[in-house]
Design a protein around this motif. Sequence first.
Motif, PDB file in Angstrom:
ATOM      1  N   ASP A 122       0.807  -1.217   0.000  1.00  0.00           N
ATOM      2  CA  ASP A 122       0.000   0.000   0.000  1.00  0.00           C
ATOM      3  C   ASP A 122       0.842   1.269   0.000  1.00  0.00           C
ATOM      4  N   ASN A 123       2.024   1.202  -0.632  1.00  0.00           N
ATOM      5  CA  ASN A 123       2.806   2.420  -0.830  1.00  0.00           C
ATOM      6  C   ASN A 123       3.391   2.999   0.449  1.00  0.00           C
ATOM      7  N   VAL A 124       3.246   2.318   1.606  1.00  0.00           N
ATOM      8  CA  VAL A 124       3.769   2.851   2.863  1.00  0.00           C
ATOM      9  C   VAL A 124       5.082   2.148   3.168  1.00  0.00           C
ATOM     10  N   SER A 125       6.174   2.808   2.922  1.00  0.00           N
ATOM     11  CA  SER A 125       7.481   2.204   3.087  1.00  0.00           C
ATOM     12  C   SER A 125       8.010   2.416   4.490  1.00  0.00           C
ATOM     13  N   ALA A 126       8.492   1.318   5.103  1.00  0.00           N
ATOM     14  CA  ALA A 126       9.073   1.417   6.444  1.00  0.00           C
ATOM     15  C   ALA A 126      10.350   2.249   6.411  1.00  0.00           C
ATOM     16  N   SER A 176      10.590   8.463   5.716  1.00  0.00           N
ATOM     17  CA  SER A 176      10.507   9.284   6.909  1.00  0.00           C
ATOM     18  C   SER A 176       9.791  10.577   6.556  1.00  0.00           C
ATOM     19  N   TYR A 177       8.667  10.839   7.249  1.00  0.00           N
ATOM     20  CA  TYR A 177       7.852  12.019   6.975  1.00  0.00           C
ATOM     21  C   TYR A 177       7.865  12.945   8.184  1.00  0.00           C
ATOM     22  N   LYS A 178       7.615  14.211   7.920  1.00  0.00           N
ATOM     23  CA  LYS A 178       7.433  15.183   8.990  1.00  0.00           C
ATOM     24  C   LYS A 178       5.946  15.483   9.115  1.00  0.00           C
ATOM     25  N   VAL A 179       5.406  15.322  10.332  1.00  0.00           N
ATOM     26  CA  VAL A 179       3.973  15.514  10.559  1.00  0.00           C
ATOM     27  C   VAL A 179       3.780  16.496  11.708  1.00  0.00           C
ATOM     28  N   LEU A 180       2.924  17.478  11.493  1.00  0.00           N
ATOM     29  CA  LEU A 180       2.540  18.419  12.535  1.00  0.00           C
ATOM     30  C   LEU A 180       1.135  18.073  13.006  1.00  0.00           C
ATOM     31  N   GLN A 235      -2.356   8.700  21.380  1.00  0.00           N
ATOM     32  CA  GLN A 235      -1.932   7.298  21.377  1.00  0.00           C
ATOM     33  C   GLN A 235      -2.232   6.636  20.038  1.00  0.00           C
ATOM     34  N   GLY A 236      -3.426   6.929  19.498  1.00  0.00           N
ATOM     35  CA  GLY A 236      -3.794   6.365  18.206  1.00  0.00           C
ATOM     36  C   GLY A 236      -2.908   6.872  17.084  1.00  0.00           C
ATOM     37  N   ILE A 237      -2.609   8.174  17.088  1.00  0.00           N
ATOM     38  CA  ILE A 237      -1.727   8.743  16.066  1.00  0.00           C
ATOM     39  C   ILE A 237      -0.343   8.107  16.143  1.00  0.00           C
ATOM     40  N   ASP A 238       0.205   8.045  17.355  1.00  0.00           N
ATOM     41  CA  ASP A 238       1.560   7.513  17.530  1.00  0.00           C
ATOM     42  C   ASP A 238       1.653   6.038  17.146  1.00  0.00           C
ATOM     43  N   SER A 239       0.576   5.283  17.374  1.00  0.00           N
ATOM     44  CA  SER A 239       0.602   3.856  17.041  1.00  0.00           C
ATOM     45  C   SER A 239       0.785   3.632  15.546  1.00  0.00           C
ATOM     46  N   VAL A 240       0.352   4.583  14.742  1.00  0.00           N
ATOM     47  CA  VAL A 240       0.470   4.469  13.285  1.00  0.00           C
ATOM     48  C   VAL A 240       1.732   5.140  12.762  1.00  0.00           C
ATOM     49  N   LEU A 241       2.077   6.312  13.303  1.00  0.00           N
ATOM     50  CA  LEU A 241       3.129   7.135  12.711  1.00  0.00           C
ATOM     51  C   LEU A 241       4.513   6.943  13.310  1.00  0.00           C
ATOM     52  N   ARG A 242       4.619   6.284  14.449  1.00  0.00           N
ATOM     53  CA  ARG A 242       5.925   6.270  15.134  1.00  0.00           C
ATOM     54  C   ARG A 242       7.035   5.689  14.272  1.00  0.00           C
ATOM     55  N   ASP A 243       6.720   4.751  13.386  1.00  0.00           N
ATOM     56  CA  ASP A 243       7.758   4.143  12.553  1.00  0.00           C
ATOM     57  C   ASP A 243       7.910   4.844  11.213  1.00  0.00           C
ATOM     58  N   HIS A 244       7.106   5.871  10.969  1.00  0.00           N
ATOM     59  CA  HIS A 244       7.101   6.503   9.646  1.00  0.00           C
ATOM     60  C   HIS A 244       7.402   7.989   9.662  1.00  0.00           C
ATOM     61  N   SER A 245       7.369   8.625  10.833  1.00  0.00           N
ATOM     62  CA  SER A 245       7.452  10.082  10.788  1.00  0.00           C
ATOM     63  C   SER A 245       8.122  10.688  12.011  1.00  0.00           C
ATOM     64  N   ASN A 246       8.582  11.907  11.807  1.00  0.00           N
ATOM     65  CA  ASN A 246       8.998  12.792  12.883  1.00  0.00           C
ATOM     66  C   ASN A 246       7.794  13.672  13.184  1.00  0.00           C
ATOM     67  N   THR A 247       7.158  13.454  14.325  1.00  0.00           N
ATOM     68  CA  THR A 247       5.881  14.101  14.624  1.00  0.00           C
ATOM     69  C   THR A 247       6.056  15.166  15.698  1.00  0.00           C
ATOM     70  N   MET A 284      -5.082   7.651   7.204  1.00  0.00           N
ATOM     71  CA  MET A 284      -5.480   8.420   6.032  1.00  0.00           C
ATOM     72  C   MET A 284      -4.368   9.359   5.594  1.00  0.00           C
ATOM     73  N   LEU A 285      -3.683   9.988   6.563  1.00  0.00           N
ATOM     74  CA  LEU A 285      -2.604  10.906   6.223  1.00  0.00           C
ATOM     75  C   LEU A 285      -1.436  10.176   5.573  1.00  0.00           C
ATOM     76  N   LEU A 286      -1.104   8.998   6.082  1.00  0.00           N
ATOM     77  CA  LEU A 286      -0.022   8.224   5.469  1.00  0.00           C
ATOM     78  C   LEU A 286      -0.325   7.943   4.002  1.00  0.00           C
ATOM     79  N   LYS A 287      -1.560   7.580   3.713  1.00  0.00           N
ATOM     80  CA  LYS A 287      -1.933   7.321   2.316  1.00  0.00           C
ATOM     81  C   LYS A 287      -1.801   8.588   1.476  1.00  0.00           C
ATOM     82  N   ALA A 288      -2.229   9.723   2.049  1.00  0.00           N
ATOM     83  CA  ALA A 288      -2.121  10.985   1.309  1.00  0.00           C
ATOM     84  C   ALA A 288      -0.666  11.348   1.060  1.00  0.00           C
TER      85      ALA A 288
END
Length: 332
Positions: free
Chosen positions: A21-25, A28-32, A49-61, A280-284
Motif C-alpha cells: 500500500d505504498n507505505v514504506s518502512a 521518513s515524513y514530517k507531521v505536525l 496514542q492512536g496517532i503515535d501507534s500508526v506514525l511512530r515508525d514513519h514520521s517525525n511528529t 489516512m494521512l499516510l496514504k495521502a
Amino acid sequence: MKRLFFSFLSATFLLLCVPPDNVSALASYKVLVVMSYGLDHDFEQEIRQGIDSVLRDHSNTKYIYLGTKKNIASGPQKAREAYELYKKFKPDGVIAVDDNAQAMFVVPYLKDKVKTPVMFCGVNAEPEIYGYPASNVSGILERVPISQSLAFAKQLMPDIKTFGYMALDSPTGRSILNYLQHEVDTMPLKLASIQLPATMAETRKLIAGINQEIDIWYVPTMQGIKDDNGIPLTHKQIVPILADTFTRPLLGDHKDIIKYGMLCGMTLVGQEQGSTAAEMLLKAMTGTPISKLPITRNKKGNPVINVTVMKQLGIKPKPILLKDAELVRTEL
C-alpha cells in the motif's frame, strides 16, 4: 555465481520487508499535529496514542496545543503560533484535532491554501461548517453514541422515560447538541431539557429549577467551565460536584469522565480517531489523492458502568450487562 545468488536473496528479503500500500518502512515524513486543547485533556491523550501507534515508525511528529478548553480567547493567537511552526517545520502532512483546531487553524491558514495534506479528527460539527472536504483536507468525524448510551442506561434502569442534555456552552457542546437534535426522533428516551451553562453557579441554578422533571442527564462535556472565582475546572473536579448537585444519574461518553461519578455510558474510543486520521494521512503523503480519501466517522463504542454509582442507586443489573461492559469505580 555464489555472490550473484546471495545478492538475489538480499534483494528479495528487502522487498519482502517493505509493507504494501505504498507505505514504506524506510520512508521518513514530517507531521505536525495541532491539538485544540491541552496535555491534561484525557480524550486528546487517547487520540495521540492512536496517532503515535500508526506514525511512530514513519514520521517525525511534532505536537502543538492550542489550550482552548481553558482559555478559548487565546486560541487565535495560539493558532498563529501553530502556523509559524508549520512554516518553519515544513511538514509533509498535518493532523488537526477537535473543532477549534479547524476553525482557528486549518480554515484560515491551510484549507485550499497549501498543497500539504490535512486530516482532521475529533470533529463534532458537520463538515460543511468548515467547508470540508477541501482540496487538501479530509478526515474522521466524531459522532457521540447518544442513542446507544440512553438504551444502555434503560437496560440498567427500565423505568426511566426522560433525559436532559447538559454541556458547557462551547463550540463542542453546541455541535453535539446539533447532532442530538437531528437524531432526536431515534432516541429511546424523550428529550425533556437542554441546558448550556457557562459557569458552575449557573449550572447549580439551572439544576435546582428543573431537576425533578428529568430521569437521567446526558453530560458529554463540561471541562473548562468556570468556578465562582472564574477558574476553569477539569472533569475530575466537575463531575463530583454534578453528582452531588443532581438527584438523578448522569451519563457520559468517556471512561475517564464516568469514573469520576457518573453511572454509565457507551464511550468513544479516542485511539480510533487518532489511528484513522494517521492512516489516512499516510496514504495521502504517499500519493493517494484527497478525493480518494472520503470523510468517514467513528464505528467503535465501549459500554462502561461505574459499579460504585450502580450500587449507590441500588441497581441490580442482568449479569449479561456486567459481562459485556467495562467496569470502573468512582475515583476522587
